[in-house]
Design a protein around this motif. Structure first.
Motif, PDB file in Angstrom:
ATOM      1  N   LYS A   3     -27.060 -50.318  45.106  1.00  0.00           N
ATOM      2  CA  LYS A   3     -26.283 -49.229  45.687  1.00  0.00           C
ATOM      3  C   LYS A   3     -26.107 -49.472  47.187  1.00  0.00           C
ATOM      4  CE  LYS A   3     -26.483 -44.192  45.785  1.00  0.00           C
ATOM      5  NZ  LYS A   3     -25.196 -43.832  45.270  1.00  0.00           N
ATOM      6  N   CYS A   4     -24.978 -49.037  47.708  1.00  0.00           N
ATOM      7  CA  CYS A   4     -24.696 -49.202  49.141  1.00  0.00           C
ATOM      8  C   CYS A   4     -25.534 -48.225  49.947  1.00  0.00           C
ATOM      9  CB  CYS A   4     -23.217 -48.936  49.420  1.00  0.00           C
ATOM     10  SG  CYS A   4     -22.132 -50.087  48.596  1.00  0.00           S
ATOM     11  N   SER A   5     -26.111 -48.699  51.031  1.00  0.00           N
ATOM     12  CA  SER A   5     -26.895 -47.807  51.878  1.00  0.00           C
ATOM     13  C   SER A   5     -25.957 -46.949  52.732  1.00  0.00           C
ATOM     14  CB  SER A   5     -27.833 -48.611  52.773  1.00  0.00           C
ATOM     15  OG  SER A   5     -27.092 -49.291  53.764  1.00  0.00           O
ATOM     16  N   ILE A   6     -26.440 -45.804  53.123  1.00  0.00           N
ATOM     17  CA  ILE A   6     -25.658 -44.893  53.954  1.00  0.00           C
ATOM     18  C   ILE A   6     -25.349 -45.540  55.298  1.00  0.00           C
ATOM     19  CG2 ILE A   6     -25.690 -42.648  55.111  1.00  0.00           C
ATOM     20  CD1 ILE A   6     -25.310 -42.534  52.059  1.00  0.00           C
ATOM     21  N   GLU A   7     -26.296 -46.310  55.826  1.00  0.00           N
ATOM     22  CA  GLU A   7     -26.079 -46.976  57.108  1.00  0.00           C
ATOM     23  C   GLU A   7     -24.927 -47.980  57.020  1.00  0.00           C
ATOM     24  OE1 GLU A   7     -29.168 -46.884  55.637  1.00  0.00           O
ATOM     25  OE2 GLU A   7     -29.977 -45.273  56.870  1.00  0.00           O
ATOM     26  N   THR A   8     -24.857 -48.697  55.892  1.00  0.00           N
ATOM     27  CA  THR A   8     -23.775 -49.665  55.696  1.00  0.00           C
ATOM     28  C   THR A   8     -22.432 -48.953  55.596  1.00  0.00           C
ATOM     29  OG1 THR A   8     -25.308 -51.129  54.536  1.00  0.00           O
ATOM     30  CG2 THR A   8     -22.963 -51.569  54.257  1.00  0.00           C
ATOM     31  N   LEU A   9     -22.389 -47.860  54.840  1.00  0.00           N
ATOM     32  CA  LEU A   9     -21.150 -47.096  54.709  1.00  0.00           C
ATOM     33  C   LEU A   9     -20.697 -46.547  56.053  1.00  0.00           C
ATOM     34  CD1 LEU A   9     -21.857 -45.130  51.396  1.00  0.00           C
ATOM     35  CD2 LEU A   9     -20.403 -47.140  51.694  1.00  0.00           C
ATOM     36  N   ASN A  10     -21.643 -46.035  56.836  1.00  0.00           N
ATOM     37  CA  ASN A  10     -21.316 -45.527  58.177  1.00  0.00           C
ATOM     38  C   ASN A  10     -20.731 -46.639  59.039  1.00  0.00           C
ATOM     39  OD1 ASN A  10     -22.400 -43.051  57.465  1.00  0.00           O
ATOM     40  ND2 ASN A  10     -24.313 -43.373  58.562  1.00  0.00           N
ATOM     41  N   ALA A  11     -21.381 -47.801  59.015  1.00  0.00           N
ATOM     42  CA  ALA A  11     -20.948 -48.922  59.846  1.00  0.00           C
ATOM     43  C   ALA A  11     -19.561 -49.415  59.442  1.00  0.00           C
ATOM     44  CB  ALA A  11     -21.959 -50.054  59.755  1.00  0.00           C
ATOM     45  N   ILE A  12     -19.287 -49.467  58.142  1.00  0.00           N
ATOM     46  CA  ILE A  12     -17.974 -49.920  57.682  1.00  0.00           C
ATOM     47  C   ILE A  12     -16.891 -48.943  58.119  1.00  0.00           C
ATOM     48  CG2 ILE A  12     -16.542 -50.368  55.655  1.00  0.00           C
ATOM     49  CD1 ILE A  12     -19.144 -51.260  54.244  1.00  0.00           C
ATOM     50  N   ARG A  36     -16.508 -57.915  62.139  1.00  0.00           N
ATOM     51  CA  ARG A  36     -17.368 -57.030  62.922  1.00  0.00           C
ATOM     52  C   ARG A  36     -18.809 -56.985  62.403  1.00  0.00           C
ATOM     53  NH1 ARG A  36     -12.306 -55.690  63.899  1.00  0.00           N
ATOM     54  NH2 ARG A  36     -11.767 -54.391  65.693  1.00  0.00           N
ATOM     55  N   PHE A  37     -19.115 -57.797  61.393  1.00  0.00           N
ATOM     56  CA  PHE A  37     -20.448 -57.811  60.788  1.00  0.00           C
ATOM     57  C   PHE A  37     -21.010 -59.230  60.781  1.00  0.00           C
ATOM     58  CE2 PHE A  37     -18.435 -54.063  59.081  1.00  0.00           C
ATOM     59  CZ  PHE A  37     -19.446 -53.120  59.136  1.00  0.00           C
ATOM     60  N   PRO A  38     -22.341 -59.366  60.853  1.00  0.00           N
ATOM     61  CA  PRO A  38     -22.951 -60.695  60.759  1.00  0.00           C
ATOM     62  C   PRO A  38     -22.724 -61.292  59.368  1.00  0.00           C
ATOM     63  CG  PRO A  38     -24.634 -58.992  61.110  1.00  0.00           C
ATOM     64  CD  PRO A  38     -23.317 -58.314  61.086  1.00  0.00           C
ATOM     65  N   HIS A  40     -24.561 -62.604  57.046  1.00  0.00           N
ATOM     66  CA  HIS A  40     -25.412 -62.265  55.910  1.00  0.00           C
ATOM     67  C   HIS A  40     -25.127 -60.881  55.332  1.00  0.00           C
ATOM     68  CE1 HIS A  40     -27.671 -60.478  59.251  1.00  0.00           C
ATOM     69  NE2 HIS A  40     -28.259 -59.713  58.355  1.00  0.00           N
ATOM     70  N   LEU A  41     -24.360 -60.047  56.017  1.00  0.00           N
ATOM     71  CA  LEU A  41     -24.029 -58.709  55.520  1.00  0.00           C
ATOM     72  C   LEU A  41     -22.631 -58.613  54.919  1.00  0.00           C
ATOM     73  CD1 LEU A  41     -25.439 -56.439  58.365  1.00  0.00           C
ATOM     74  CD2 LEU A  41     -26.439 -56.914  56.142  1.00  0.00           C
ATOM     75  N   ARG A  42     -21.849 -59.659  55.033  1.00  0.00           N
ATOM     76  CA  ARG A  42     -20.439 -59.574  54.628  1.00  0.00           C
ATOM     77  C   ARG A  42     -20.249 -59.357  53.129  1.00  0.00           C
ATOM     78  NH1 ARG A  42     -17.685 -63.734  58.974  1.00  0.00           N
ATOM     79  NH2 ARG A  42     -18.317 -62.463  60.763  1.00  0.00           N
ATOM     80  N   GLY A  43     -21.142 -59.859  52.312  1.00  0.00           N
ATOM     81  CA  GLY A  43     -21.065 -59.614  50.870  1.00  0.00           C
ATOM     82  C   GLY A  43     -21.271 -58.141  50.558  1.00  0.00           C
ATOM     83  N   ASP A  44     -22.234 -57.524  51.226  1.00  0.00           N
ATOM     84  CA  ASP A  44     -22.478 -56.091  51.047  1.00  0.00           C
ATOM     85  C   ASP A  44     -21.281 -55.276  51.528  1.00  0.00           C
ATOM     86  OD1 ASP A  44     -25.005 -56.616  50.072  1.00  0.00           O
ATOM     87  OD2 ASP A  44     -25.992 -56.282  52.002  1.00  0.00           O
ATOM     88  N   VAL A  45     -20.676 -55.708  52.633  1.00  0.00           N
ATOM     89  CA  VAL A  45     -19.527 -54.982  53.179  1.00  0.00           C
ATOM     90  C   VAL A  45     -18.367 -55.019  52.190  1.00  0.00           C
ATOM     91  CG1 VAL A  45     -17.793 -54.968  55.016  1.00  0.00           C
ATOM     92  CG2 VAL A  45     -20.198 -55.297  55.581  1.00  0.00           C
ATOM     93  N   ARG A  46     -18.115 -56.182  51.601  1.00  0.00           N
ATOM     94  CA  ARG A  46     -17.032 -56.293  50.606  1.00  0.00           C
ATOM     95  C   ARG A  46     -17.252 -55.317  49.454  1.00  0.00           C
ATOM     96  NH1 ARG A  46     -14.002 -61.170  50.924  1.00  0.00           N
ATOM     97  NH2 ARG A  46     -14.941 -62.640  52.374  1.00  0.00           N
ATOM     98  N   ARG A  47     -18.477 -55.230  48.985  1.00  0.00           N
ATOM     99  CA  ARG A  47     -18.806 -54.355  47.856  1.00  0.00           C
ATOM    100  C   ARG A  47     -18.742 -52.881  48.249  1.00  0.00           C
ATOM    101  NH1 ARG A  47     -23.615 -52.822  46.970  1.00  0.00           N
ATOM    102  NH2 ARG A  47     -24.592 -54.554  48.063  1.00  0.00           N
ATOM    103  N   CYS A  48     -19.213 -52.567  49.440  1.00  0.00           N
ATOM    104  CA  CYS A  48     -19.309 -51.174  49.855  1.00  0.00           C
ATOM    105  C   CYS A  48     -17.959 -50.580  50.282  1.00  0.00           C
ATOM    106  CB  CYS A  48     -20.333 -51.026  50.971  1.00  0.00           C
ATOM    107  SG  CYS A  48     -22.020 -51.350  50.409  1.00  0.00           S
TER     108      CYS A  48
END
Length: 93
Positions: A3-12, A36-38, A40-48
């Motif tokens: 599941k996507c974290s709230i912090e990731t959703l906020n940042a996106i 705008r993201f490092p 190692h986080l880009r996969g999570d960003v795509r999903r979120c």
């Protein structure tokens, strides 16, 4: 699938707000958001990003070249409040 974290959703959401300069008529490609993201986080960003679309904060904007993303009115209000510190998470929108 995690599941996507709230912090990731906020940042996106704030990253899309920044990429569009707070405009509802602007639409940006995925690469402009990922930049705008490092790495190692880009996969999570795509999903979120899909989660933010489901919540009605972003919309897909198909173009001839690639798919771009655009803020909705609700997404603009939420991201403005996040940047001003009036709310602490996307959950409060």
């Amino acid at each position: 699938m995690a599941k996507c974290s709230i912090e990731t959703l906020n940042a996106i959401l704030v990253a899309v707000f920044d990429a569009t300069n707070g405009s509802l008529s602007a639409h940006v490609p995925l690469e402009a958001v990922l930049r705008r993201f490092p790495g190692h986080l880009r996969g999570d960003v795509r999903r979120c990003i899909k989660e933010l679309i489901k919540r009605g904060l972003l919309t897909l904007h198909p173009t001839r070249g690639s798919t771009t993303y655009q803020l909705t009115q609700r997404g603009l209000e939420c991201s403005t409040k996040l940047t001003k510190g009036e709310i602490s998470s996307v959950e409060e929108c």
